[in-house]
Design an enzyme around this catalytic site. Structure first.
Site, PDB file in Angstrom:
ATOM      1  CG  HIS A   1      43.237  35.552  19.353  1.00 28.52           C
ATOM      2  ND1 HIS A   1      42.890  34.464  20.097  1.00 28.52           N
ATOM      3  CD2 HIS A   1      43.257  36.602  20.215  1.00 28.52           C
ATOM      4  CE1 HIS A   1      42.688  34.831  21.345  1.00 28.52           C
ATOM      5  NE2 HIS A   1      42.917  36.117  21.460  1.00 28.52           N
TER       6      HIS A   1
HETATM    7  C1  UD1 Z   1      42.177  41.629  21.559  1.00 30.88           C
HETATM    8  C2  UD1 Z   1      42.748  41.614  22.970  1.00 30.88           C
HETATM    9  C3  UD1 Z   1      43.063  40.189  23.377  1.00 30.88           C
HETATM   10  C4  UD1 Z   1      41.850  39.298  23.194  1.00 30.88           C
HETATM   11  C5  UD1 Z   1      41.297  39.423  21.794  1.00 30.88           C
HETATM   12  C6  UD1 Z   1      40.017  38.665  21.688  1.00 30.88           C
HETATM   13  C7  UD1 Z   1      44.097  43.586  23.593  1.00 30.88           C
HETATM   14  C8  UD1 Z   1      45.450  44.126  23.789  1.00 30.88           C
HETATM   15  N1  UD1 Z   1      44.000  42.369  23.031  1.00 30.88           N
HETATM   16  O1  UD1 Z   1      43.192  41.139  20.691  1.00 30.88           O
HETATM   17  O2  UD1 Z   1      43.438  40.164  24.744  1.00 30.88           O
HETATM   18  O3  UD1 Z   1      42.238  37.974  23.447  1.00 30.88           O
HETATM   19  O4  UD1 Z   1      41.033  40.800  21.498  1.00 30.88           O
HETATM   20  O5  UD1 Z   1      39.683  38.355  20.382  1.00 30.88           O
HETATM   21  O6  UD1 Z   1      43.130  44.234  23.939  1.00 30.88           O
HETATM   22  N2  UD1 Z   1      41.008  43.480  13.592  1.00 30.88           N
HETATM   23  C9  UD1 Z   1      40.117  43.343  12.551  1.00 30.88           C
HETATM   24  N3  UD1 Z   1      38.796  43.526  12.812  1.00 30.88           N
HETATM   25  C10 UD1 Z   1      38.314  43.854  14.049  1.00 30.88           C
HETATM   26  C11 UD1 Z   1      39.240  44.006  15.098  1.00 30.88           C
HETATM   27  C12 UD1 Z   1      40.588  43.822  14.841  1.00 30.88           C
HETATM   28  O7  UD1 Z   1      40.500  43.041  11.437  1.00 30.88           O
HETATM   29  O8  UD1 Z   1      37.083  43.992  14.202  1.00 30.88           O
HETATM   30  C13 UD1 Z   1      42.460  43.283  13.304  1.00 30.88           C
HETATM   31  C14 UD1 Z   1      43.182  44.589  13.018  1.00 30.88           C
HETATM   32  O9  UD1 Z   1      44.139  44.346  12.056  1.00 30.88           O
HETATM   33  C15 UD1 Z   1      43.859  44.876  14.338  1.00 30.88           C
HETATM   34  C16 UD1 Z   1      44.173  43.478  14.872  1.00 30.88           C
HETATM   35  O10 UD1 Z   1      43.070  42.678  14.438  1.00 30.88           O
HETATM   36  O11 UD1 Z   1      45.013  45.649  14.212  1.00 30.88           O
HETATM   37  C17 UD1 Z   1      44.281  43.406  16.360  1.00 30.88           C
HETATM   38  O12 UD1 Z   1      43.090  43.890  16.995  1.00 30.88           O
HETATM   39  P1  UD1 Z   1      43.099  44.350  18.520  1.00 30.88           P
HETATM   40  O13 UD1 Z   1      41.743  44.678  18.967  1.00 30.88           O
HETATM   41  O14 UD1 Z   1      44.155  45.369  18.732  1.00 30.88           O
HETATM   42  O15 UD1 Z   1      43.632  43.066  19.288  1.00 30.88           O
HETATM   43  P2  UD1 Z   1      43.177  41.542  19.170  1.00 30.88           P
HETATM   44  O16 UD1 Z   1      44.293  40.779  18.564  1.00 30.88           O
HETATM   45  O17 UD1 Z   1      41.847  41.445  18.575  1.00 30.88           O
HETATM   46  N1  UDP Z   2      34.668  32.548  19.813  1.00 31.63           N
HETATM   47  C1  UDP Z   2      33.628  32.665  18.891  1.00 31.63           C
HETATM   48  N2  UDP Z   2      33.917  32.510  17.558  1.00 31.63           N
HETATM   49  C2  UDP Z   2      35.174  32.244  17.104  1.00 31.63           C
HETATM   50  C3  UDP Z   2      36.228  32.135  18.049  1.00 31.63           C
HETATM   51  C4  UDP Z   2      35.946  32.301  19.398  1.00 31.63           C
HETATM   52  O1  UDP Z   2      32.476  32.884  19.270  1.00 31.63           O
HETATM   53  O2  UDP Z   2      35.343  32.124  15.886  1.00 31.63           O
HETATM   54  C5  UDP Z   2      34.373  32.714  21.248  1.00 31.63           C
HETATM   55  C6  UDP Z   2      34.811  31.569  22.102  1.00 31.63           C
HETATM   56  O3  UDP Z   2      33.811  30.568  22.139  1.00 31.63           O
HETATM   57  C7  UDP Z   2      35.034  32.229  23.449  1.00 31.63           C
HETATM   58  C8  UDP Z   2      35.526  33.613  23.062  1.00 31.63           C
HETATM   59  O4  UDP Z   2      35.126  33.818  21.713  1.00 31.63           O
HETATM   60  O5  UDP Z   2      33.825  32.352  24.166  1.00 31.63           O
HETATM   61  C9  UDP Z   2      37.025  33.664  23.174  1.00 31.63           C
HETATM   62  O6  UDP Z   2      37.486  34.826  22.578  1.00 31.63           O
HETATM   63  P1  UDP Z   2      38.953  34.979  21.980  1.00 31.63           P
HETATM   64  O7  UDP Z   2      39.543  33.652  21.706  1.00 31.63           O
HETATM   65  O8  UDP Z   2      38.858  35.937  20.867  1.00 31.63           O
HETATM   66  O9  UDP Z   2      39.725  35.746  23.142  1.00 31.63           O
HETATM   67  P2  UDP Z   2      40.362  35.355  24.554  1.00 31.63           P
HETATM   68  O10 UDP Z   2      39.397  34.519  25.299  1.00 31.63           O
HETATM   69  O11 UDP Z   2      41.653  34.663  24.287  1.00 31.63           O
HETATM   70  O12 UDP Z   2      40.616  36.681  25.175  1.00 31.63           O
END
Ligand code: UD1
Ligand code: UDP
Length: 385
Positions: free
Chosen positions: A222
């Site tokens: 991701h």
């Molecule tokens: C965010 C965090 C990242 C974390 C991740 C956990 C930042 C900069 N990044 O990344 O550190 O590891 O969350 O999962 O804060 N989107 C959806 N549905 C949602 C949310 C997002 O479709 O409910 C899509 C949208 O297209 C959006 C993209 O995901 O533009 C990115 O979402 P965003 O919250 O900006 O960052 P993450 O990649 O989720």
């Molecule tokens: N996780 C989850 N479902 C998924 C993928 C991840 O519950 O489909 C959980 C995972 O077990 C961990 C957390 O989400 O506890 C990690 O989040 P993510 O990978 O989105 O972000 P990061 O830790 O890299 O910020």
């Protein structure tokens, strides 16, 4: 003992899961001493990235949801700061709890510190030493806006010291005289609490996916560096697809919507190839209890997630990390996590090596005693009263 009010700020999936460890400890041990107000920024809003965790993990329901949704970094963070500021002025908490390194963390840190509320950063001190990662800037700024900093690992604690934080500071603690702690990791608390529950509540989950113990590889992707650079994304997934076919092994991919969007938009033909491959199961994001089962029963984990890397260690699974660097450096030093970037040769070599390895890997207890949330809350009570 005087009662304190904490504003707990979450926004993204891992923060919602992390905050359940704190909510649970407040509920079971400190309900007479601490009132929790939960603010959800709305950074994650899809059911599978947000609501599912409130339902499943019995987390305190949000008292406020700012509903900011997705946007560029500037707009998203600005909307969060504006909303958090209003809540701070209304609630006047004794402290503001922040987790990790997302834009929701950064917004909470800036809004609270500028209004002189004590910022408490859980998962402080982690560094990738790569400032092109949005998370690295978020971490540094959040740590330097904090009054109480809880570092989960030795490496994180040392990073804070090398940035000038001093363990010998004495109370009263302020943003200019902060207190740093070496604690364990609240996600280890969560794993201990929820692993047994996952077995009980999700008895048929693996069977429904036709998966058995040790007969599949779990893959999550991701990070923006992997999703937004679609040549890189294709290189990683094409390498994994070849390996799955060569070795006749199933790859389970619970993908973040960001990854699916990039595949659909930028690589539609390749996305179809992946979906038609008999060894690849691309599925929507799963719940935390389901993820625990996937992690606990797989053979190897391939990921770019911070949280999933650590969980690979909790469940004693080798982990291939699709990044150049990691904040959880103890895992790499331990030899159970390997960094492969997006290099097909390295992905290939490590995948084959780990699939064929019969040597016993060791998984020492790097992340505390499972009571980290309780320790953190005890210290907050002592320091903020
Ligand atoms: C965010 C965090 C990242 C974390 C991740 C956990 C930042 C900069 N990044 O990344 O550190 O590891 O969350 O999962 O804060 N989107 C959806 N549905 C949602 C949310 C997002 O479709 O409910 C899509 C949208 O297209 C959006 C993209 O995901 O533009 C990115 O979402 P965003 O919250 O900006 O960052 P993450 O990649 O989720
Ligand atoms: N996780 C989850 N479902 C998924 C993928 C991840 O519950 O489909 C959980 C995972 O077990 C961990 C957390 O989400 O506890 C990690 O989040 P993510 O990978 O989105 O972000 P990061 O830790 O890299 O910020």
């Amino acid at each position: 003992m005087p009662h304190i009010k904490l504003l707990n700020i979450v926004g993204a999936r891992p923060q919602i899961i992390k905050s359940s460890a704190i909510s649970r400890a407040i509920h079971t041990k400190f309900s007479n001493d601490i009132t929790e107000i939960l603010l959800h920024t709305g950074q994650h809003y899809d059911k599978e990235l947000s609501e599912v965790f409130f339902d499943e993990l019995e987390i305190h329901r949000p008292d406020y949801n700012l509903g900011v949704g997705s946007a560029g970094h500037g707009r998203q963070t600005a909307l969060m700061i504006t909303g958090i500021e209003e809540v701070l002025l209304k609630e006047k908490p004794d402290g503001v709890l922040l987790y990790g390194d997302t834009n929701s963390t950064l917004a909470g840190a800036l809004a609270a510190s500028k209004l002189h509320f004590a910022v408490i950063h859980i998962e402080a001190g982690l560094r990738s030493f790569n400032k092109t990662m949005p998370e690295e800037l978020n971490r540094i700024i959040s740590d330097h806006s904090s009054t109480l900093l809880f570092a989960p690992t030795n490496a994180a604690f040392k990073n804070l010291m090398s940035e000038g934080f001093r363990p010998e500071n004495s109370p009263p603690y302020t943003i200019d005289n902060p207190k740093i702690y070496l604690t364990g990791d609240i996600m280890y608390d969560n794993m201990l609490f929820f692993a047994a529950l996952a077995e009980k509540k999700k008895t048929r989950f693996l069977e429904q996916l036709s998966l058995g113990r040790d007969n599949y590889i779990l893959v999550t992707i991701h990070r923006d560096t992997n999703t937004d650079d679609f040549e890189r994304l294709k290189k990683i997934l094409a390498t994994l697809k070849n390996l799955a076919e060569e070795r006749s092994v199933t790859l389970v991919m619970p993908f973040h919507p960001r990854t699916i969007t990039s595949l659909r938009t930028n690589l539609p033909d390749f996305y179809n190839d992946l979906r038609e491959c008999g060894f690849i199961k691309i599925i929507p994001p799963v719940s935390y209890l389901e993820m625990i089962l996937l992690e606990k029963n797989c053979k190897i984990i391939v990921t770019d997630s911070g949280g999933v890397q650590k969980e690979s260690h909790f469940f004693k699974k080798p982990c291939i990390v699709l990044r150049k660097e990691t904040e959880w450096i103890e895992l790499v030093i331990n030899g159970t996590t390997v960094l492969v970037d997006a290099d097909p040769v390295m992905i290939n070599n490590e995948f084959v090596r780990l699939m064929d390895s019969h040597s016993e890997l060791k998984y020492p207890g790097f992340y505390g005693d499972g009571k980290t949330a309780e320790f953190i809350l005890k210290e907050i009570l002592l320091m903020l009263q």
